[in-house]
Design an enzyme around this catalytic site. Structure first.
Site, PDB file in Angstrom:
ATOM      1  CD  GLN A  39     -17.574  39.550  24.385  1.00 13.48           C
ATOM      2  OE1 GLN A  39     -17.339  39.394  25.604  1.00 13.48           O
ATOM      3  NE2 GLN A  39     -17.481  40.657  23.836  1.00 13.48           N
ATOM      4  CG  ASN A  40     -16.562  30.275  25.892  1.00 15.93           C
ATOM      5  OD1 ASN A  40     -16.079  29.564  25.244  1.00 15.93           O
ATOM      6  ND2 ASN A  40     -16.296  30.255  27.109  1.00 15.93           N
ATOM      7  CD  GLN A  41     -11.632  33.223  21.410  1.00 12.31           C
ATOM      8  OE1 GLN A  41     -10.800  32.753  22.158  1.00 12.31           O
ATOM      9  NE2 GLN A  41     -11.351  34.275  20.685  1.00 12.31           N
TER      10      GLN A  41
END
Length: 165
Positions: A39-41
């Site tokens: 989920q890290n962008q």
């Protein structure tokens, strides 16, 4: 409480922009890769800025493309005690020698700080003469909408082109 250690810097002699995080989270440490939490962008943001499909590439290819584009990567914190992955939980912090690293980067034009914890290191490199860019965190814990993050992260693009910003 276990002590977490950062990864080695990912840089090349022609690095123009250095992106600094705080300290890899648990998912990244377990995978042995920067920004491994799904989920890290970070990789999506960098993909959009560089117009490269980094997020869909195998990790080693991502790193090679990033370095070829003139982007380097490291962390402000070298080692710290922490439960979980939140920057707010960092304890017994040892910082990386950023000034020493900058001596290895003759083409450096800007440093981007991924989130507030990383940006706290800005005073340590103010004398470097390069642009200092505080950026919104790519972490899923920082809930600013993606388009708002991207608009601010796009600032680094001007330092990757041949002309002066």
């Amino acid at each position: 409480m276990a002590r977490d250690r950062c990864f080695p810097p990912l840089i090349a002699p022609h690095t123009r922009v250095l992106l600094l995080g705080s300290l890899p989270g648990q998912a990244s440490l377990a995978a042995g890769r920067y920004y491994a939490h799904p989920q890290n962008q970070f990789w999506r943001l960098l993909s959009d800025i560089l117009a490269l499909p980094l997020a869909s590439l195998p990790y080693d290819e991502r790193i090679e493309c990033m370095l070829q584009a003139g982007v380097g990567l490291w962390d402000v914190v070298g080692e710290a005690a922490r439960k979980g992955s939140l920057d707010a939980d960092l304890r017994q912090v040892s910082y990386n020698d950023l000034r020493q690293l900058l001596t290895q980067l003759p083409s450096l034009r800007a440093i981007g700080f991924n989130g507030q914890a990383a940006a706290r290191a800005m005073p340590s490199v103010e004398a470097s003469g390069v642009a200092l860019l505080p950026l919104p965190s790519s972490s899923p814990a920082y809930t600013l909408p993606y388009d708002n993050k991207l608009a601010q992260w796009r600032k680094i693009g001007r330092y990757l082109v041949s002309e002066s910003p």
